[in-house]
Every structure is written in structure tokens, then in C-alpha cells.
Motif scaffolding. Structure first.
Motif, PDB file in Angstrom:
ATOM      1  N   PHE A 131      -0.638  20.012 -23.422  1.00 30.43           N
ATOM      2  CA  PHE A 131      -1.580  19.985 -24.310  1.00 30.43           C
ATOM      3  C   PHE A 131      -2.299  18.994 -24.382  1.00 30.43           C
ATOM      4  CE2 PHE A 131       2.878  22.052 -24.804  1.00 30.43           C
ATOM      5  CZ  PHE A 131       2.798  23.063 -25.266  1.00 30.43           C
ATOM      6  N   PRO A 132      -3.295  19.368 -25.493  1.00 33.80           N
ATOM      7  CA  PRO A 132      -4.227  17.966 -26.080  1.00 33.80           C
ATOM      8  C   PRO A 132      -3.025  17.916 -27.342  1.00 33.80           C
ATOM      9  CG  PRO A 132      -4.871  20.057 -26.780  1.00 33.80           C
ATOM     10  CD  PRO A 132      -3.991  20.377 -25.549  1.00 33.80           C
ATOM     11  N   VAL A 133      -3.049  16.627 -27.354  1.00 30.31           N
ATOM     12  CA  VAL A 133      -2.441  16.147 -28.500  1.00 30.31           C
ATOM     13  C   VAL A 133      -3.017  14.481 -29.327  1.00 30.31           C
ATOM     14  CG1 VAL A 133       0.349  16.441 -27.862  1.00 30.31           C
ATOM     15  CG2 VAL A 133      -1.235  14.485 -27.653  1.00 30.31           C
ATOM     16  N   GLU A 134      -2.846  14.453 -30.555  1.00 28.10           N
ATOM     17  CA  GLU A 134      -3.051  13.315 -31.587  1.00 28.10           C
ATOM     18  C   GLU A 134      -2.488  12.185 -31.485  1.00 28.10           C
ATOM     19  OE1 GLU A 134      -6.801  12.801 -32.665  1.00 28.10           O
ATOM     20  OE2 GLU A 134      -6.880  14.723 -31.675  1.00 28.10           O
ATOM     21  N   ASN A 135      -1.105  12.515 -32.051  1.00 24.74           N
ATOM     22  CA  ASN A 135      -0.611  10.921 -31.947  1.00 24.74           C
ATOM     23  C   ASN A 135       1.227  11.718 -31.085  1.00 24.74           C
ATOM     24  OD1 ASN A 135       1.278  13.279 -33.826  1.00 24.74           O
ATOM     25  ND2 ASN A 135      -0.959  12.487 -34.657  1.00 24.74           N
ATOM     26  N   ALA A 136       1.996  10.702 -31.232  1.00 23.13           N
ATOM     27  CA  ALA A 136       3.528  11.163 -30.588  1.00 23.13           C
ATOM     28  C   ALA A 136       4.194  12.148 -31.197  1.00 23.13           C
ATOM     29  CB  ALA A 136       4.436   9.445 -30.355  1.00 23.13           C
ATOM     30  N   ASP A 137       4.267  12.048 -32.977  1.00 23.23           N
ATOM     31  CA  ASP A 137       4.972  13.212 -33.387  1.00 23.23           C
ATOM     32  C   ASP A 137       3.961  14.803 -32.934  1.00 23.23           C
ATOM     33  OD1 ASP A 137       6.205  10.866 -34.867  1.00 23.23           O
ATOM     34  OD2 ASP A 137       4.800  10.755 -36.702  1.00 23.23           O
ATOM     35  N   GLU A 138       2.861  14.693 -32.329  1.00 22.05           N
ATOM     36  CA  GLU A 138       2.303  15.804 -32.345  1.00 22.05           C
ATOM     37  C   GLU A 138       3.264  15.927 -30.703  1.00 22.05           C
ATOM     38  OE1 GLU A 138      -1.215  18.758 -31.744  1.00 22.05           O
ATOM     39  OE2 GLU A 138      -1.477  15.885 -32.160  1.00 22.05           O
ATOM     40  N   ALA A 139       3.064  14.791 -30.383  1.00 20.48           N
ATOM     41  CA  ALA A 139       3.415  15.107 -28.826  1.00 20.48           C
ATOM     42  C   ALA A 139       5.103  15.594 -28.770  1.00 20.48           C
ATOM     43  CB  ALA A 139       3.460  13.892 -27.939  1.00 20.48           C
ATOM     44  N   GLU A 140       5.902  14.902 -29.433  1.00 23.37           N
ATOM     45  CA  GLU A 140       7.542  15.031 -29.511  1.00 23.37           C
ATOM     46  C   GLU A 140       7.925  16.936 -30.063  1.00 23.37           C
ATOM     47  OE1 GLU A 140       9.803  13.179 -28.426  1.00 23.37           O
ATOM     48  OE2 GLU A 140       9.066  11.920 -27.908  1.00 23.37           O
ATOM     49  N   HIS A 141       6.813  17.565 -30.964  1.00 24.69           N
ATOM     50  CA  HIS A 141       6.974  18.285 -31.830  1.00 24.69           C
ATOM     51  C   HIS A 141       6.949  19.213 -31.007  1.00 24.69           C
ATOM     52  CE1 HIS A 141       6.627  22.262 -34.689  1.00 24.69           C
ATOM     53  NE2 HIS A 141       5.534  22.007 -34.201  1.00 24.69           N
ATOM     54  N   LEU A 142       5.636  19.074 -30.322  1.00 19.65           N
ATOM     55  CA  LEU A 142       5.329  20.162 -28.792  1.00 19.65           C
ATOM     56  C   LEU A 142       6.463  20.882 -28.016  1.00 19.65           C
ATOM     57  CD1 LEU A 142       1.656  20.146 -28.712  1.00 19.65           C
ATOM     58  CD2 LEU A 142       2.076  21.768 -29.524  1.00 19.65           C
ATOM     59  N   LEU A 143       6.498  19.411 -27.990  1.00 19.73           N
ATOM     60  CA  LEU A 143       8.263  19.089 -26.621  1.00 19.73           C
ATOM     61  C   LEU A 143       9.276  19.622 -27.342  1.00 19.73           C
ATOM     62  CD1 LEU A 143       9.012  17.968 -23.842  1.00 19.73           C
ATOM     63  CD2 LEU A 143       9.592  15.822 -25.740  1.00 19.73           C
ATOM     64  N   TYR A 176       9.113  15.506 -18.696  1.00 22.50           N
ATOM     65  CA  TYR A 176       7.615  15.834 -19.794  1.00 22.50           C
ATOM     66  C   TYR A 176       7.160  14.714 -19.580  1.00 22.50           C
ATOM     67  CZ  TYR A 176      10.378  12.880 -23.460  1.00 22.50           C
ATOM     68  OH  TYR A 176      11.049  12.326 -23.854  1.00 22.50           O
ATOM     69  N   ALA A 177       5.452  14.294 -19.450  1.00 17.75           N
ATOM     70  CA  ALA A 177       5.093  12.607 -19.482  1.00 17.75           C
ATOM     71  C   ALA A 177       4.456  13.607 -20.874  1.00 17.75           C
ATOM     72  CB  ALA A 177       4.810  12.073 -18.049  1.00 17.75           C
ATOM     73  N   TYR A 178       3.854  12.241 -21.326  1.00 19.33           N
ATOM     74  CA  TYR A 178       2.633  12.064 -21.928  1.00 19.33           C
ATOM     75  C   TYR A 178       2.428  10.611 -22.658  1.00 19.33           C
ATOM     76  CZ  TYR A 178       5.703  11.769 -26.545  1.00 19.33           C
ATOM     77  OH  TYR A 178       6.763  10.118 -27.194  1.00 19.33           O
ATOM     78  N   THR A 179       1.206  10.795 -22.671  1.00 22.80           N
ATOM     79  CA  THR A 179       0.460   9.434 -23.013  1.00 22.80           C
ATOM     80  C   THR A 179      -0.744   9.534 -24.995  1.00 22.80           C
ATOM     81  OG1 THR A 179      -1.517   9.706 -22.323  1.00 22.80           O
ATOM     82  CG2 THR A 179      -0.322   8.776 -20.938  1.00 22.80           C
ATOM     83  N   THR A 180      -0.112   8.529 -25.493  1.00 22.81           N
ATOM     84  CA  THR A 180      -1.021   8.235 -26.946  1.00 22.81           C
ATOM     85  C   THR A 180      -1.856   7.237 -27.037  1.00 22.81           C
ATOM     86  OG1 THR A 180       0.043   7.429 -28.507  1.00 22.81           O
ATOM     87  CG2 THR A 180       0.520  10.668 -27.838  1.00 22.81           C
ATOM     88  N   VAL A 218      -2.887  13.960 -24.006  1.00 21.91           N
ATOM     89  CA  VAL A 218      -2.521  14.663 -23.568  1.00 21.91           C
ATOM     90  C   VAL A 218      -0.642  14.211 -23.521  1.00 21.91           C
ATOM     91  CG1 VAL A 218      -2.380  13.594 -21.101  1.00 21.91           C
ATOM     92  CG2 VAL A 218      -2.281  16.187 -21.500  1.00 21.91           C
ATOM     93  N   LEU A 219       0.026  15.879 -23.196  1.00 23.14           N
ATOM     94  CA  LEU A 219       1.135  16.243 -23.038  1.00 23.14           C
ATOM     95  C   LEU A 219       1.448  17.144 -22.333  1.00 23.14           C
ATOM     96  CD1 LEU A 219       4.854  16.436 -23.749  1.00 23.14           C
ATOM     97  CD2 LEU A 219       3.656  18.609 -25.779  1.00 23.14           C
ATOM     98  N   ILE A 220       2.431  16.879 -21.010  1.00 21.43           N
ATOM     99  CA  ILE A 220       2.800  18.025 -20.216  1.00 21.43           C
ATOM    100  C   ILE A 220       3.999  17.845 -20.041  1.00 21.43           C
ATOM    101  CG2 ILE A 220       2.194  18.112 -18.004  1.00 21.43           C
ATOM    102  CD1 ILE A 220       0.015  16.717 -17.444  1.00 21.43           C
ATOM    103  N   VAL A 221       4.832  19.554 -20.484  1.00 21.79           N
ATOM    104  CA  VAL A 221       6.497  19.572 -20.119  1.00 21.79           C
ATOM    105  C   VAL A 221       6.069  20.335 -19.107  1.00 21.79           C
ATOM    106  CG1 VAL A 221       7.888  20.809 -21.431  1.00 21.79           C
ATOM    107  CG2 VAL A 221       6.515  19.688 -22.587  1.00 21.79           C
ATOM    108  N   VAL A 222       7.097  20.559 -17.794  1.00 22.39           N
ATOM    109  CA  VAL A 222       7.155  20.892 -16.404  1.00 22.39           C
ATOM    110  C   VAL A 222       8.632  21.159 -16.917  1.00 22.39           C
ATOM    111  CG1 VAL A 222       7.497  21.135 -14.173  1.00 22.39           C
ATOM    112  CG2 VAL A 222       5.259  19.119 -14.779  1.00 22.39           C
TER     113      VAL A 222
END
Length: 211
Positions: free
Chosen positions: A29-41, A56-60, A95-99
Motif C-alpha cells: 500500500f502507498p500510505v501518507e502516515n503511520a496512522d494510515e499504515a496501522e489502519h491498513l495493517l 509487516y514493515a512500513y516507512t513514512t 509504503v506499507l508491506i504486509v506479507v
């Protein structure tokens, strides 16, 4: 540090990779911030609630200020960290990646896990595509109809993007130009329109451009 451009994934994607009967499903997923990443996760976790692992792993942040990852029960260092390293190796931001892994009954060993999670993440990024986003100034420009065609042509020659046009009594357009550009947009527009244009700087944002 000021950032004028960065790379991220173009779109959400889901990919399947199989290794020794284990299924690895990467959601990118493309994400804008950590809150969005956590929601998608959390959405992926709920969808794959019965999976063996949701790694998972993500950077913002424009400078990757936030970097988080989890092995989610896999041996330490064999899952989340390799996924994060794939993100960093592609020089991606936001970006967020969940495997998600469904265990197939055959142990892969530490090295096998690292390779499997890395491969799954890499395939996910490939399916999502990579885009470049550039920090641009946004201008609102009001011109007469008879000048529009000439202005559009001149902008096209300079790769200046028009992303909104309002046809009313006059034509109101919104155009963006990279902050790093040597082009003086205000001077250019005034020259093209013989000083008849009305224009103002209304803001800035990161806009995707062609690779």
C-alpha cells in the motif's frame, strides 16, 4: 532536510508467492502516515485472521522518519526486517508491506524464511509499480479563452502540468511546477499573455511525474 522528490509505490497490490507449500501473500500500500499504515495493517490482519503469520514493515516521512516492522512470531530477524530492507533497497518512502504466511508443513529454516519474505515483498513492489513524486508549487491562473491554446502548448513544451481547468467567463486553470525547476512560471505566463493573466501561488504538494 528539505526533500524535493521521493519514490513510492503507485498503487495497492496483492501478490501470491509459494515456497515449499507455504503461501506468502504480499499486500502493498502507498500510505501518507503511520496512522494510515496501522489502519491498513489491521484490515489485512482481520482479512487473514487464520493465517500463520502477518509480517509487516512500513516507512513514512520524507526522510523515512518512521520505520517499523514485525516478525509476528517468525524467528527474530527472518521476516519483518528483510521486508523493510526490500523497501529501503528500492529507495521507497511512505509504503506499507504486509506479507501473510499460510504454513505449508515444511520448515524453511532461517535463510529460507529471509529469502521467501524478501521475494514476496519484491514481487509485491513490482506489481504495485514505482512512481516518482516531486515537490511542486501550485498556481491558479485566470486567462482569456483566446490564449488558452498557446498557454497549453508552451506548458507542454516545458513539462508544466495543468491538473484542473474551469471554463467560466474566463478560463481558470491550476498548474504545478517543480520547486527545483529553473523556469520562472510567473514571468513565463505574463510574457505569453502580454500581462493580461491573473495568477497567484496557492500552495504546494508532491505530485507524481513520469519516470
Amino acid at each position: 532536510m528539505c526533500v524535493d522528490e521521493f519514490f513510492t509505490v503507485a498503487r495497492q497490490s496483492e501478490s501470491l508467492y509459494e515456497c515449499k507449500k507455504s503461501k506468502f501473500i504480499s499486500n502493498v500500500f502507498p500510505v501518507e502516515n503511520a496512522d494510515e499504515a496501522e489502519h491498513l495493517l489491521e484490515m489485512v490482519r482481520k482479512k487473514h485472521w487464520n493465517a500463520t503469520h502477518n509480517v509487516y514493515a512500513y516507512t513514512t516521512g520524507l526522510n523515512n522518519e518512521i520505520q517499523r516492522f514485525s516478525d509476528d512470531g517468525e524467528p527474530s530477524g527472518t521476516a519483518g526486517r528483510p521486508v523493510l530492507e526490500v523497501i529501503k533497497a528500492n529507495n521507497l518512502r511512505n509504503v506499507l508491506i504486509v506479507v501473510t504466511r499460510y504454513f505449508g508443513g515444511i520448515l524453511l529454516g532461517a535463510g529460507g524464511l529471509v529469502r521467501a519474505y524478501s521475494e514476496s515483498a519484491a514481487r509485491g513492489i513490482k506489481n504495485s509499480g514505482i512512481i516518482r513524486k516531486v515537490n511542486c508549487n501550485i498556481y491558479e491562473i485566470v486567462i482569456n479563452y483566446d490564449i488558452l491554446g498557446k498557454l497549453q502548448w508552451e506548458f507542454e513544451q516545458r513539462n508544466i502540468k495543468i491538473f484542473d481547468t474551469d471554463y467560466a467567463e474566463n478560463v481558470k486553470i491550476k498548474a504545478c511546477i517543480p520547486k527545483s525547476s529553473i523556469c520562472d512560471l510567473e514571468k513565463l505566463v505574463l510574457n505569453i499573455t502580454s500581462g493580461t493573466a491573473q495568477m497567484q501561488l496557492t500552495g504546494s504538494c508532491f505530485i507524481a511525474v513520469d519516470m
